[in-house]
Scaffold this motif. Structure first.
Motif, PDB file in Angstrom:
ATOM      1  N   PRO A 140      -2.389   4.553  -5.091  1.00 16.70           N
ATOM      2  CA  PRO A 140      -3.651   4.832  -4.402  1.00 16.70           C
ATOM      3  C   PRO A 140      -4.319   6.062  -5.001  1.00 16.70           C
ATOM      4  CG  PRO A 140      -1.790   5.542  -3.066  1.00 16.70           C
ATOM      5  CD  PRO A 140      -1.214   4.774  -4.226  1.00 16.70           C
ATOM      6  N   PRO A 141      -5.641   6.101  -5.021  1.00 12.46           N
ATOM      7  CA  PRO A 141      -6.340   7.277  -5.552  1.00 12.46           C
ATOM      8  C   PRO A 141      -5.936   8.570  -4.845  1.00 12.46           C
ATOM      9  CG  PRO A 141      -7.863   5.449  -5.269  1.00 12.46           C
ATOM     10  CD  PRO A 141      -6.582   5.040  -4.620  1.00 12.46           C
ATOM     11  N   GLU A 142      -5.683   8.460  -3.539  1.00  8.82           N
ATOM     12  CA  GLU A 142      -5.176   9.571  -2.747  1.00  8.82           C
ATOM     13  C   GLU A 142      -3.903   9.087  -2.061  1.00  8.82           C
ATOM     14  OE1 GLU A 142      -8.080  11.074  -0.052  1.00  8.82           O
ATOM     15  OE2 GLU A 142      -9.719  10.814  -1.477  1.00  8.82           O
ATOM     16  N   PRO A 143      -2.803   9.828  -2.156  1.00  7.86           N
ATOM     17  CA  PRO A 143      -1.530   9.325  -1.619  1.00  7.86           C
ATOM     18  C   PRO A 143      -1.584   8.881  -0.164  1.00  7.86           C
ATOM     19  CG  PRO A 143      -1.151  11.276  -2.955  1.00  7.86           C
ATOM     20  CD  PRO A 143      -2.638  11.128  -2.824  1.00  7.86           C
ATOM     21  N   PHE A 144      -2.441   9.534   0.639  1.00  6.07           N
ATOM     22  CA  PHE A 144      -2.448   9.240   2.067  1.00  6.07           C
ATOM     23  C   PHE A 144      -3.753   8.614   2.550  1.00  6.07           C
ATOM     24  CE2 PHE A 144       0.264  13.011   1.312  1.00  6.07           C
ATOM     25  CZ  PHE A 144       1.490  12.416   1.581  1.00  6.07           C
ATOM     26  N   GLY A 145      -4.631   8.253   1.618  1.00  3.71           N
ATOM     27  CA  GLY A 145      -5.901   7.635   1.988  1.00  3.71           C
ATOM     28  C   GLY A 145      -5.804   6.122   2.010  1.00  3.71           C
ATOM     29  N   PRO A 146      -6.679   5.444   2.771  1.00  5.89           N
ATOM     30  CA  PRO A 146      -6.644   3.982   2.861  1.00  5.89           C
ATOM     31  C   PRO A 146      -6.817   3.327   1.502  1.00  5.89           C
ATOM     32  CG  PRO A 146      -8.099   4.914   4.541  1.00  5.89           C
ATOM     33  CD  PRO A 146      -7.757   6.027   3.598  1.00  5.89           C
ATOM     34  N   PHE A 147      -5.942   2.385   1.199  1.00  2.00           N
ATOM     35  CA  PHE A 147      -6.008   1.682  -0.084  1.00  2.00           C
ATOM     36  C   PHE A 147      -5.157   0.431   0.003  1.00  2.00           C
ATOM     37  CE2 PHE A 147      -4.470   0.971  -4.492  1.00  2.00           C
ATOM     38  CZ  PHE A 147      -5.697   0.798  -5.119  1.00  2.00           C
ATOM     39  N   MET A 148      -5.681  -0.679  -0.472  1.00  2.00           N
ATOM     40  CA  MET A 148      -4.911  -1.914  -0.498  1.00  2.00           C
ATOM     41  C   MET A 148      -5.277  -2.719  -1.741  1.00  2.00           C
ATOM     42  SD  MET A 148      -7.385  -4.341   0.150  1.00  2.00           S
ATOM     43  CE  MET A 148      -6.244  -5.686   0.278  1.00  2.00           C
ATOM     44  N   VAL A 149      -4.409  -3.661  -2.075  1.00  2.00           N
ATOM     45  CA  VAL A 149      -4.619  -4.526  -3.241  1.00  2.00           C
ATOM     46  C   VAL A 149      -4.336  -5.962  -2.823  1.00  2.00           C
ATOM     47  CG1 VAL A 149      -3.806  -5.158  -5.545  1.00  2.00           C
ATOM     48  CG2 VAL A 149      -4.015  -2.739  -4.920  1.00  2.00           C
ATOM     49  N   SER A 150      -5.269  -6.855  -3.104  1.00  2.00           N
ATOM     50  CA  SER A 150      -5.070  -8.290  -2.880  1.00  2.00           C
ATOM     51  C   SER A 150      -4.845  -8.976  -4.215  1.00  2.00           C
ATOM     52  CB  SER A 150      -6.288  -8.908  -2.189  1.00  2.00           C
ATOM     53  OG  SER A 150      -6.291  -8.635  -0.818  1.00  2.00           O
ATOM     54  N   SER A 151      -3.757  -9.707  -4.310  1.00  2.00           N
ATOM     55  CA  SER A 151      -3.470 -10.512  -5.501  1.00  2.00           C
ATOM     56  C   SER A 151      -3.201 -11.935  -5.050  1.00  2.00           C
ATOM     57  CB  SER A 151      -2.259  -9.935  -6.250  1.00  2.00           C
ATOM     58  OG  SER A 151      -2.538  -8.663  -6.779  1.00  2.00           O
ATOM     59  N   GLY A 152      -4.270 -12.627  -4.697  1.00  2.00           N
ATOM     60  CA  GLY A 152      -4.113 -13.985  -4.186  1.00  2.00           C
ATOM     61  C   GLY A 152      -3.411 -13.982  -2.846  1.00  2.00           C
ATOM     62  N   ARG A 153      -2.234 -14.613  -2.783  1.00  2.00           N
ATOM     63  CA  ARG A 153      -1.486 -14.703  -1.526  1.00  2.00           C
ATOM     64  C   ARG A 153      -0.527 -13.533  -1.317  1.00  2.00           C
ATOM     65  NH1 ARG A 153       1.940 -18.791  -1.131  1.00  2.00           N
ATOM     66  NH2 ARG A 153       1.938 -19.468  -3.319  1.00  2.00           N
ATOM     67  N   ILE A 154      -0.571 -12.563  -2.234  1.00  2.00           N
ATOM     68  CA  ILE A 154       0.181 -11.324  -2.073  1.00  2.00           C
ATOM     69  C   ILE A 154      -0.805 -10.214  -1.730  1.00  2.00           C
ATOM     70  CG2 ILE A 154       1.554  -9.559  -3.222  1.00  2.00           C
ATOM     71  CD1 ILE A 154       3.183 -12.006  -2.705  1.00  2.00           C
ATOM     72  N   VAL A 155      -0.560  -9.532  -0.607  1.00  2.00           N
ATOM     73  CA  VAL A 155      -1.449  -8.460  -0.172  1.00  2.00           C
ATOM     74  C   VAL A 155      -0.593  -7.240   0.150  1.00  2.00           C
ATOM     75  CG1 VAL A 155      -3.217  -7.738   1.469  1.00  2.00           C
ATOM     76  CG2 VAL A 155      -3.052 -10.144   0.800  1.00  2.00           C
ATOM     77  N   THR A 156      -0.956  -6.095  -0.421  1.00  2.00           N
ATOM     78  CA  THR A 156      -0.159  -4.893  -0.217  1.00  2.00           C
ATOM     79  C   THR A 156      -1.048  -3.704   0.120  1.00  2.00           C
ATOM     80  OG1 THR A 156      -0.173  -4.574  -2.631  1.00  2.00           O
ATOM     81  CG2 THR A 156       1.801  -5.568  -1.660  1.00  2.00           C
TER      82      THR A 156
ATOM     83  N   ALA B 142      -1.060   0.768   0.872  1.00  2.00           N
ATOM     84  CA  ALA B 142      -0.427   1.934   0.271  1.00  2.00           C
ATOM     85  C   ALA B 142       0.304   2.857   1.234  1.00  2.00           C
ATOM     86  CB  ALA B 142      -1.470   2.747  -0.490  1.00  2.00           C
ATOM     87  N   ASN B 143      -0.087   2.897   2.494  1.00  2.00           N
ATOM     88  CA  ASN B 143       0.402   3.949   3.376  1.00  2.00           C
ATOM     89  C   ASN B 143       0.005   3.635   4.825  1.00  2.00           C
ATOM     90  OD1 ASN B 143      -2.406   4.586   3.400  1.00  2.00           O
ATOM     91  ND2 ASN B 143      -2.098   5.750   1.523  1.00  2.00           N
ATOM     92  N   PRO B 144       0.389   4.467   5.785  1.00  2.56           N
ATOM     93  CA  PRO B 144       0.043   4.173   7.180  1.00  2.56           C
ATOM     94  C   PRO B 144      -1.458   3.997   7.414  1.00  2.56           C
ATOM     95  CG  PRO B 144       1.717   5.866   7.101  1.00  2.56           C
ATOM     96  CD  PRO B 144       1.298   5.628   5.670  1.00  2.56           C
ATOM     97  N   ALA B 145      -2.271   4.770   6.705  1.00  2.13           N
ATOM     98  CA  ALA B 145      -3.720   4.661   6.874  1.00  2.13           C
ATOM     99  C   ALA B 145      -4.262   3.324   6.391  1.00  2.13           C
ATOM    100  CB  ALA B 145      -4.416   5.802   6.124  1.00  2.13           C
ATOM    101  N   SER B 146      -3.435   2.564   5.686  1.00  2.00           N
ATOM    102  CA  SER B 146      -3.851   1.287   5.109  1.00  2.00           C
ATOM    103  C   SER B 146      -3.355   0.078   5.899  1.00  2.00           C
ATOM    104  CB  SER B 146      -3.336   1.175   3.667  1.00  2.00           C
ATOM    105  OG  SER B 146      -3.670   2.312   2.912  1.00  2.00           O
ATOM    106  N   ALA B 147      -2.645   0.302   7.000  1.00  2.00           N
ATOM    107  CA  ALA B 147      -2.038  -0.822   7.723  1.00  2.00           C
ATOM    108  C   ALA B 147      -3.092  -1.801   8.233  1.00  2.00           C
ATOM    109  CB  ALA B 147      -1.175  -0.303   8.864  1.00  2.00           C
TER     110      ALA B 147
END
Length: 244
Positions: free
Chosen positions: A205-221, A223-228
């Protein structure tokens, strides 16, 4: 891809808990990494079950600090009659007691504890493999990505995240949180390290604790609690694409 996926999600919880922090407190499940996906999924019309490898879990007290809870979280936490509170209290099942065929989505919640048990949580991994094989969505947030080293695509014989872009709690985040030496000292891998071992292209993630996610088709991840929350929303969007 699929028109017959159940609109039902299994949220996985870590069952590990042991003295972990410098003051001797134990680790466990990060509260909002279960609560926020539950809220997003139920709002979108999903039935939601919770399961851990052993059927047991501990909420990490660290995750209940005010800095991690919004007003709604605090209200739910204090409400013994809230459906989510009741589900946590009496509804967390042992992984081998659930029928993976019932789910169209597998969502892996986390907590620092996840890096200890998810890599060997074979029953949870098998549930994720089942959902994946039937065309469903597999998602993880924060340290939940530690599970992917053992979630294997039956067609390739490799991890379901192999050659895909993923994120998860960064090794730098573990360092800033003051737990990296403990994780490595215990012989465990960080989420970023596990992702690379599984053959994925890890994106920090650009910031370790900032919201961030990645979608790769049917895989979604995420980065951190702020991203849940945003990870759950993206997983729902991915689900809608495969059931049309």
């Amino acid at each position: 891809m699929s028109t017959s996926l159940p609109r039902k999600a299994l949220i996985a919880l870590t069952s590990h808990s042991a003295p972990f922090y410098s003051d001797g407190r134990v680790n466990g499940v990060f509260y909002t990494e279960v609560a926020h996906p539950y809220q997003a999924l139920t709002k979108a019309g999903f039935d939601v079950d919770l399961a851990s490898e052993t059927g047991t879990f501990v909420i990490d007290a660290y995750s209940l600090q005010d800095q991690f809870l919004n007003e709604e979280d605090a209200g739910v936490l204090k409400s013994p009659d809230h459906p989510f509170t009741q589900l946590l209290r009496t509804g967390v099942r042992k992984a081998d007691e659930v029928n993976a065929d019932e789910y169209g989505m597998f969502f892996c919640s986390a907590g620092f504890a996840s890096v200890y048990d998810y890599p060997t949580a074979r029953t949870l991994q098998a549930a994720a493999e089942n959902v994946w094989k039937r065309g469903g969505v597999v998602a993880a947030v924060c340290h939940g990505g530690a599970i992917f080293t053992g979630v294997i695509d039956s067609e390739t014989g490799r991890s379901v995240i192999a050659d895909k872009e993923v994120t998860g709690f960064s090794t730098e985040g573990d360092k800033l949180a003051g737990v990296l030496d403990r994780i490595h000292g215990d012989g465990a891998k960080t989420t970023a390290e596990s992702s690379v071992i599984a053959g994925a292209r890890y994106i920090a993630p650009p910031e370790p604790f900032g919201p961030f996610m990645v979608s790769s088709g049917r895989i979604v991840t995420g980065a951190n609690p702020a991203s849940a929350h945003i990870t759950a929303v993206a997983a729902i969007e991915a689900f809608e694409k495969v059931v049309v």
